[in-house]
Scaffold this motif. Structure first.
Motif, PDB file in Angstrom:
ATOM      1  N   LEU A 181     -19.108  14.598  21.884  1.00  0.00           N
ATOM      2  CA  LEU A 181     -18.253  14.444  23.062  1.00  0.00           C
ATOM      3  C   LEU A 181     -16.844  15.003  22.892  1.00  0.00           C
ATOM      4  O   LEU A 181     -16.095  15.075  23.859  1.00  0.00           O
ATOM      5  N   VAL A 182     -16.477  15.372  21.663  1.00  0.00           N
ATOM      6  CA  VAL A 182     -15.175  15.981  21.419  1.00  0.00           C
ATOM      7  C   VAL A 182     -15.378  17.294  20.664  1.00  0.00           C
ATOM      8  O   VAL A 182     -16.370  17.472  19.962  1.00  0.00           O
ATOM      9  N   THR A 183     -14.423  18.194  20.819  1.00  0.00           N
ATOM     10  CA  THR A 183     -14.515  19.491  20.139  1.00  0.00           C
ATOM     11  C   THR A 183     -14.175  19.334  18.661  1.00  0.00           C
ATOM     12  O   THR A 183     -13.532  18.367  18.246  1.00  0.00           O
ATOM     13  N   ASP A 184     -14.605  20.303  17.874  1.00  0.00           N
ATOM     14  CA  ASP A 184     -14.286  20.294  16.437  1.00  0.00           C
ATOM     15  C   ASP A 184     -12.778  20.360  16.206  1.00  0.00           C
ATOM     16  O   ASP A 184     -12.262  19.734  15.288  1.00  0.00           O
ATOM     17  N   ASP A 185     -12.074  21.113  17.064  1.00  0.00           N
ATOM     18  CA  ASP A 185     -10.623  21.266  16.905  1.00  0.00           C
ATOM     19  C   ASP A 185      -9.819  20.297  17.785  1.00  0.00           C
ATOM     20  O   ASP A 185      -8.660  20.521  18.100  1.00  0.00           O
ATOM     21  N   PHE A 186     -10.436  19.184  18.135  1.00  0.00           N
ATOM     22  CA  PHE A 186      -9.840  18.130  18.949  1.00  0.00           C
ATOM     23  C   PHE A 186      -8.462  17.736  18.416  1.00  0.00           C
ATOM     24  O   PHE A 186      -8.259  17.637  17.208  1.00  0.00           O
ATOM     25  N   GLU A 187      -7.509  17.498  19.329  1.00  0.00           N
ATOM     26  CA  GLU A 187      -6.183  17.008  18.970  1.00  0.00           C
ATOM     27  C   GLU A 187      -5.800  15.864  19.906  1.00  0.00           C
ATOM     28  O   GLU A 187      -6.099  15.914  21.102  1.00  0.00           O
ATOM     29  N   PHE A 188      -5.126  14.859  19.346  1.00  0.00           N
ATOM     30  CA  PHE A 188      -4.751  13.670  20.099  1.00  0.00           C
ATOM     31  C   PHE A 188      -3.275  13.384  19.836  1.00  0.00           C
ATOM     32  O   PHE A 188      -2.868  13.239  18.683  1.00  0.00           O
ATOM     33  N   TYR A 189      -2.479  13.325  20.894  1.00  0.00           N
ATOM     34  CA  TYR A 189      -1.047  13.033  20.801  1.00  0.00           C
ATOM     35  C   TYR A 189      -0.753  11.764  21.604  1.00  0.00           C
ATOM     36  O   TYR A 189      -1.236  11.613  22.723  1.00  0.00           O
TER      37      TYR A 189
END
Length: 178
Positions: free
Chosen positions: A64-72
């Motif tokens: 459900l999330v990309t490999d290069d997922f980022e969370f701020y």
């Protein structure tokens, strides 16, 4: 340290989701946003929060999330540099629920706040407001805080995946302790 902060975020305010659909929460979008895109992103949002936070379904969460997922996050800065890091935090949160270390919670979208816009040849942007409720065992849900979000969704091999999260403007509910 970042893993612990992400786990605290997941545990404290965003551990579950209410089932939502485009009919329950009307979406305001730009003129180039199709009703099909609105339905797809609304469904992807519901599936993500249901798997990751409601059910702790780690198998379903993997895709459900990309490999290069980022969370701020406005309180804690950059919480995740990759999908793997985020999913590791989710696994820790779920383990904490089972052991009683973490309190369950629910995320609820605010009606009429969601806006969706296409990103040509990539995906879509979803913005809106959500509320977070604590779900203490044997008690009524308690509103803990509200916040704004901006999600960047990417369509990968025909499937929607969350690529970027900006979570900001968190405000405690009146009378809620942080």
């Amino acid at each position: 340290m970042r893993k612990q902060i992400t786990a605290l975020f997941l545990t404290g305010i965003a551990c579950a989701s209410v089932s939502t659909s485009a009919e329950e929460h009307p979406v305001v979008s730009g003129p180039s946003t199709s009703s099909e895109l609105v339905a797809e992103i609304t469904d992807a949002d519901r599936i993500l929060f249901d798997a990751v936070f409601n059910n702790c379904d780690l198998d379903a969460s993997q895709d459900l999330v990309t490999d290069d997922f980022e969370f701020y996050h406005d309180k804690w800065g950059k919480n995740a540099d990759s999908g793997a890091e985020f999913l590791s935090s989710v696994a820790d949160m779920c383990e904490g629920r089972q052991s009683g270390r973490n309190v369950k919670a629910r995320r609820e979208l605010v009606a009429d706040s969601v806006k969706i816009y296409p990103l040509n040849n990539f995906g879509a942007i979803q913005i809106g407001t959500h509320k977070f409720y604590g779900l203490p065992e044997g008690k009524e849900p308690v509103l803990r805080e509200t916040g704004q979000f901006t999600h960047v969704w990417q369509k990968v091999s025909g499937k929607w995946k969350l690529a970027r999260v900006l979570s900001y403007d968190h405000k405690p509910a009146q009378g809620a302790s942080e």
